[in-house]
Design a protein around this motif. Structure first.
Motif, mmCIF file in Angstrom:
data_model
loop_
_atom_site.group_PDB
_atom_site.id
_atom_site.type_symbol
_atom_site.label_atom_id
_atom_site.label_comp_id
_atom_site.label_asym_id
_atom_site.label_seq_id
_atom_site.Cartn_x
_atom_site.Cartn_y
_atom_site.Cartn_z
ATOM 1 N N ALA A 215 32.015 30.426 119.364
ATOM 2 C CA ALA A 215 31.121 31.471 119.866
ATOM 3 C C ALA A 215 30.675 32.305 118.676
ATOM 4 N N TYR A 216 29.361 32.369 118.461
ATOM 5 C CA TYR A 216 28.794 33.097 117.329
ATOM 6 C C TYR A 216 27.906 34.232 117.823
ATOM 7 N N TYR A 217 28.203 35.428 117.365
ATOM 8 C CA TYR A 217 27.333 36.581 117.571
ATOM 9 C C TYR A 217 26.656 36.811 116.226
ATOM 10 N N VAL A 218 25.350 36.637 116.199
ATOM 11 C CA VAL A 218 24.587 36.692 114.948
ATOM 12 C C VAL A 218 23.675 37.908 114.971
ATOM 13 N N ASP B 133 22.057 32.994 123.886
ATOM 14 C CA ASP B 133 20.757 32.561 123.365
ATOM 15 C C ASP B 133 20.721 31.097 122.965
ATOM 16 N N GLY B 134 21.873 30.470 122.842
ATOM 17 C CA GLY B 134 21.898 29.056 122.489
ATOM 18 C C GLY B 134 23.195 28.402 122.893
ATOM 19 N N ILE B 135 23.084 27.149 123.341
ATOM 20 C CA ILE B 135 24.262 26.339 123.678
ATOM 21 C C ILE B 135 24.047 24.952 123.100
ATOM 22 N N ALA B 136 25.030 24.495 122.331
ATOM 23 C CA ALA B 136 25.031 23.123 121.835
ATOM 24 C C ALA B 136 26.321 22.470 122.318
ATOM 25 N N ILE B 137 26.189 21.305 122.917
ATOM 26 C CA ILE B 137 27.354 20.575 123.407
ATOM 27 C C ILE B 137 27.405 19.240 122.679
ATOM 28 N N SER B 138 28.515 19.015 121.996
ATOM 29 C CA SER B 138 28.701 17.796 121.221
ATOM 30 C C SER B 138 29.781 16.940 121.874
ATOM 31 N N VAL B 139 29.459 15.675 122.051
ATOM 32 C CA VAL B 139 30.421 14.717 122.586
ATOM 33 C C VAL B 139 30.513 13.568 121.581
ATOM 34 N N ASN B 140 31.712 13.346 121.079
ATOM 35 C CA ASN B 140 31.952 12.298 120.086
ATOM 36 C C ASN B 140 30.995 12.416 118.899
ATOM 37 N N GLU C 28 16.161 33.974 117.208
ATOM 38 C CA GLU C 28 17.088 33.200 118.037
ATOM 39 C C GLU C 28 17.084 31.733 117.611
ATOM 40 N N ASN C 29 15.900 31.157 117.426
ATOM 41 C CA ASN C 29 15.816 29.765 116.981
ATOM 42 C C ASN C 29 16.470 29.580 115.617
ATOM 43 N N PHE C 30 16.205 30.517 114.708
ATOM 44 C CA PHE C 30 16.774 30.451 113.369
ATOM 45 C C PHE C 30 18.300 30.520 113.432
ATOM 46 N N ALA C 31 18.830 31.459 114.202
ATOM 47 C CA ALA C 31 20.283 31.607 114.346
ATOM 48 C C ALA C 31 20.893 30.356 114.984
ATOM 49 N N ASN C 32 20.247 29.836 116.026
ATOM 50 C CA ASN C 32 20.742 28.619 116.671
ATOM 51 C C ASN C 32 20.803 27.471 115.670
ATOM 52 N N PHE C 33 19.744 27.316 114.891
ATOM 53 C CA PHE C 33 19.697 26.245 113.904
ATOM 54 C C PHE C 33 20.814 26.412 112.868
ATOM 55 N N ILE D 235 25.800 30.734 121.087
ATOM 56 C CA ILE D 235 25.210 31.644 120.118
ATOM 57 C C ILE D 235 24.516 32.798 120.836
ATOM 58 N N GLN D 236 24.726 33.994 120.318
ATOM 59 C CA GLN D 236 23.968 35.179 120.716
ATOM 60 C C GLN D 236 23.356 35.730 119.440
#
Length: 185
Positions: free
Chosen positions: A156-159, A60-67, A28-33, A94-95
């Motif tokens: 949305a990524y299914y890995v 399994d992962g959420i990244a939120i980017s602002v500017n 999960e960490n690897f996929a998120n990265f 990410i899943q």
């Protein structure tokens, strides 16, 4: 999981100084990265992106980017709006599955979880990491008049470790989930 992927994950965990953990958690960490790094050149804490565990909505992962900045608190959203005068927002979900097959049930659960994340009236139980990300999302949408150049982007990524075989059923499930998310605006 195949030996090559396992080797990549092992090297990744050593490079990131991540503690020993079960293979699925390390994956999960690897996929998120891997997924977040495609869109952000800056270093980031991969564990801060992770949401997996109980009550994770199948995410399994959420990244939120602002500017262009990965944010980890609602206050950062306010600071970036004050600094830039606008909000350019990207959500990445990410899943990650160690399975060598794409699973339709997991894909549906994941897309349903993303839809639940954005719901005005969420009903499913969610863990503290999902709730923290939802607080950031709520802060962003309270300032939607500042969106520039338009509505937020969503990825949305299914890995998994499998090979995509153009399965018509899975493609239809993904299209159905995408349509549901698009209807939310």
């Amino acid at each position: 999981m195949d030996r090559i992927t396992a080797s990549y994950i092992s090297s990744f965990c050593l490079e990131q100084l991540l503690p020993q953990r079960p293979a699925d958690s390390a994956f999960e960490n690897f996929a998120n990265f891997c997924m977040v790094s495609q869109h952000h050149d800056d270093e980031f804490d991969v564990e801060a992106v992770g949401t997996g565990g109980g009550d994770d909505l199948g995410i399994d992962g959420i990244a939120i980017s602002v500017n262009g900045v990965l944010v980890s608190s609602p206050e950062e959203v306010v600071d970036l709006e004050d600094l830039n005068g606008h909000l350019e927002v990207e959500f990445t979900f990410i899943q990650a599955k160690t399975s060598s097959k794409f699973d339709g049930g997991d894909i549906v659960k994941f897309l349903s979880g993303v839809e639940e994340f954005f719901s005005d009236t969420p009903i499913l139980p969610s863990n503290f990491r999902i709730n923290a990300a939802r607080s950031i999302m709520n802060q962003i949408y309270e300032r939607s008049v500042k969106f520039k150049p338009g509505k937020p982007k969503l990825r949305a990524y299914y890995v998994c470790t499998g090979t995509w075989q153009n399965n018509a059923y899975l493609a239809a499930q993904m299209s159905k989930g995408e349509a549901a998310l698009q209807q939310t605006g």
